[in-house]
Write a protein that holds these residues in place. Structure first.
Motif, short mmCIF file in Angstrom:
data_model
loop_
_atom_site.label_atom_id
_atom_site.label_comp_id
_atom_site.label_asym_id
_atom_site.label_seq_id
_atom_site.Cartn_x
_atom_site.Cartn_y
_atom_site.Cartn_z
N ALA A 137 0.82 -1.21 0.00
CA ALA A 137 0.00 0.00 0.00
C ALA A 137 0.86 1.26 0.00
O ALA A 137 0.57 2.24 -0.71
N LEU A 138 1.94 1.26 0.77
CA LEU A 138 2.84 2.41 0.78
C LEU A 138 3.51 2.60 -0.57
O LEU A 138 3.65 3.73 -1.05
N ASP A 139 3.91 1.49 -1.19
CA ASP A 139 4.52 1.59 -2.51
C ASP A 139 3.51 2.04 -3.56
O ASP A 139 3.84 2.82 -4.47
N GLY A 140 2.28 1.55 -3.46
CA GLY A 140 1.26 1.92 -4.43
C GLY A 140 0.90 3.39 -4.39
O GLY A 140 0.59 4.00 -5.41
N GLU A 141 0.97 3.97 -3.20
CA GLU A 141 0.68 5.40 -3.05
C GLU A 141 1.93 6.26 -3.17
O GLU A 141 1.86 7.47 -2.95
N HIS A 142 3.07 5.64 -3.49
CA HIS A 142 4.35 6.35 -3.62
C HIS A 142 4.66 7.14 -2.36
O HIS A 142 5.13 8.28 -2.42
N THR A 143 4.38 6.52 -1.23
CA THR A 143 4.63 7.18 0.04
C THR A 143 6.11 7.19 0.34
O THR A 143 6.82 6.22 0.08
N TRP A 144 6.57 8.29 0.91
CA TRP A 144 7.98 8.47 1.22
C TRP A 144 8.45 7.39 2.18
O TRP A 144 7.81 7.08 3.18
N ARG A 145 9.61 6.80 1.86
CA ARG A 145 10.20 5.78 2.72
C ARG A 145 11.62 6.21 3.04
O ARG A 145 12.45 6.37 2.15
N PRO A 146 11.95 6.41 4.33
CA PRO A 146 13.28 6.92 4.70
C PRO A 146 14.41 6.07 4.18
O PRO A 146 15.46 6.58 3.81
N ALA A 147 14.26 4.75 4.16
CA ALA A 147 15.36 3.89 3.70
C ALA A 147 15.72 4.18 2.25
O ALA A 147 16.88 4.20 1.87
N GLU A 148 14.69 4.42 1.42
CA GLU A 148 14.94 4.69 0.02
C GLU A 148 15.68 6.02 -0.16
O GLU A 148 16.56 6.14 -1.00
N LEU A 149 15.30 7.01 0.64
CA LEU A 149 15.96 8.31 0.50
C LEU A 149 17.41 8.23 0.97
O LEU A 149 18.27 8.92 0.44
N ASP A 263 8.48 16.97 10.67
CA ASP A 263 8.27 16.93 9.23
C ASP A 263 8.59 18.25 8.54
O ASP A 263 9.08 18.28 7.43
N GLY A 264 8.25 19.34 9.19
CA GLY A 264 8.37 20.63 8.51
C GLY A 264 7.21 20.83 7.55
O GLY A 264 6.05 20.58 7.87
N GLU A 265 7.54 21.26 6.33
CA GLU A 265 6.50 21.54 5.34
C GLU A 265 6.15 20.33 4.48
O GLU A 265 5.15 20.35 3.77
N THR A 266 6.96 19.29 4.50
CA THR A 266 6.73 18.16 3.59
C THR A 266 5.58 17.28 4.04
O THR A 266 4.80 16.80 3.23
N GLY A 267 5.47 17.03 5.35
CA GLY A 267 4.45 16.12 5.84
C GLY A 267 4.70 14.68 5.47
O GLY A 267 3.79 13.86 5.50
N ALA A 268 5.95 14.34 5.14
CA ALA A 268 6.26 12.99 4.65
C ALA A 268 6.09 11.96 5.75
O ALA A 268 5.51 10.90 5.54
N ARG A 269 6.62 12.23 6.92
CA ARG A 269 6.52 11.28 8.01
C ARG A 269 5.07 11.08 8.44
O ARG A 269 4.66 9.96 8.76
N ALA A 270 4.31 12.15 8.46
CA ALA A 270 2.89 12.03 8.83
C ALA A 270 2.14 11.16 7.83
O ALA A 270 1.33 10.31 8.21
N GLU A 271 2.42 11.35 6.55
CA GLU A 271 1.77 10.52 5.53
C GLU A 271 2.19 9.07 5.67
O GLU A 271 1.35 8.16 5.58
N VAL A 275 -0.78 6.36 6.53
CA VAL A 275 -1.10 5.31 5.56
C VAL A 275 -0.81 3.94 6.14
O VAL A 275 -1.65 3.02 6.10
N GLY A 276 0.37 3.77 6.72
CA GLY A 276 0.72 2.48 7.30
C GLY A 276 -0.19 2.07 8.43
O GLY A 276 -0.63 0.92 8.51
N SER A 277 -0.49 3.02 9.33
CA SER A 277 -1.33 2.69 10.48
C SER A 277 -2.76 2.39 10.07
O SER A 277 -3.36 1.42 10.57
N LEU A 278 -3.33 3.18 9.17
CA LEU A 278 -4.71 2.94 8.76
C LEU A 278 -4.87 1.60 8.05
O LEU A 278 -5.82 0.86 8.30
N VAL A 279 -3.94 1.28 7.16
CA VAL A 279 -4.00 -0.01 6.48
C VAL A 279 -3.87 -1.14 7.48
O VAL A 279 -4.59 -2.15 7.42
N SER A 280 -2.96 -1.00 8.45
CA SER A 280 -2.77 -2.03 9.46
C SER A 280 -4.03 -2.20 10.31
O SER A 280 -4.45 -3.33 10.60
N TRP A 281 -4.65 -1.09 10.71
CA TRP A 281 -5.87 -1.18 11.51
C TRP A 281 -7.03 -1.80 10.73
O TRP A 281 -7.80 -2.58 11.29
#
Length: 297
Positions: A137-149, A263-271, A275-281
């Motif tokens: 789900a994270l990959d499908g939504e192109h959600t930011w992943r710290p390891a990749e960065l 996060d600052g202005e990006t909101g990457a960590r929040a996203e 996404v991860g928590s909602l899918v898991s729940w």
């Protein structure tokens, strides 16, 4: 009901083998033998074979080493099949050989064999298979992943280092060709200083402007936290302990707030967190609903 149990049990067991077994083929063989025994003693060979087939297809559609080519749609299809098996097929009147000797009591009453297999399959699926679904789900939504960065940052640093090596080699060639000329030596030293300062500034900007300087400290342990969280969501939902469930979910947000607030202005960590928590729940609540429906049907 028994069909859904074998489907979820086969998929969950296959993913546990992929994650933890040192020799996968031995693990797959052990899972197949255990499912064969369960299907034989419960007079459910066809559901068992369906579970093995779906488990094999799941391993092919949801790889653990790379992004899933079909996204999380295999999980959606598996959920539809499981719900359909519980809703339309229902419980069996005869559980085969093991049904005559099976007894399992709980605070909610006697638990039949088919319901026990479904509960076990749902719990096993919530362990490692659900981690793959969340990742898809994270990959499908192109959600930011710290390891990749961090990988991108390291690649950038490597390219900068290679460029600096090329500049150094060129300067050495110029030194050998222009030996004995003070003016040219001064020009080369100035160019070297300027290139070194530019390279250091580039490395500092890359390091300061990327999450590499802030490692994924707040998200470590997700492979363990996620399964435990889903199991707790399933248990608390079945036990109707909704205040405890709400407190647990709220506590997770409070614990993660210091990480999200950076996060600052990006909101990457929040996203990433949402996404991860909602899918898991949703997966945990879906498993609880499946077991509840089977117990009351």
């Amino acid at each position: 009901m028994i069909v859904a149990g074998f489907l979820l049990l086969a998929v969950g067991a296959a993913d546990l083998v992929r994650q933890f077994a040192p020799r996968r083929w031995i693990g797959y063989l052990a899972v197949a033998v255990i499912l064969l025994l369960l299907g034989s003693v419960s007079d459910a060979l066809l559901p068992m074979l369906a579970g093995l087939l779906v488990g094999a297809l799941w391993v092919w559609c949801m790889p653990s080493e790379r992004p899933a080519p079909l996204g999380f749609w295999p999980a959606v299809l598996l959920g539809v099949l499981s719900i359909g098996a519980v809703v339309w097929l229902g419980a069996r009147t005869d559980a085969g050989l093991i049904g005559s000797v099976w007894t399992l009591r709980s605070p909610f009453g006697d638990v039949p064999f088919d319901l026990a297999i479904l509960t076990l399959g749902a719990a096993v699926f919530l362990l490692e298979s659900s981690n793959l679904v969340v990742r898809a789900a994270l990959d499908g939504e192109h959600t930011w992943r710290p390891a990749e960065l961090r990988l991108v940052t390291s690649d950038t640093a490597v390219s900068i280092a290679a460029a600096s090596d090329g500049v150094a080699a060129a300067e050495q060639g110029q030194d050998s060709s222009a030996a004995g000329s003070p003016v040219e030596d001064a020009d080369i030293e100035g160019a070297t200083a300027e290139s070194a300062s530019a390279e250091s500034a580039s490395v500092e900007s890359v390091t300061a402007g990327s999450p590499a300087s802030d490692p994924r400290a707040g998200f470590k342990g997700g492979r363990l936290i996620g399964p435990l969280e889903r199991i707790l969501v399933m248990i608390l939902t079945l036990a109707a302990a909704y205040p405890i469930l709400a407190a647990m979910l709220a506590a997770k947000g409070i614990v993660r707030f210091p990480e999200i607030s950076r996060d600052g202005e990006t909101g990457a960590r929040a996203e990433y967190f949402l996404v991860g928590s909602l899918v898991s729940w949703v997966i945990g609540l879906g498993a609880a609903f499946l077991v509840w429906w089977a117990a009351h049907s």
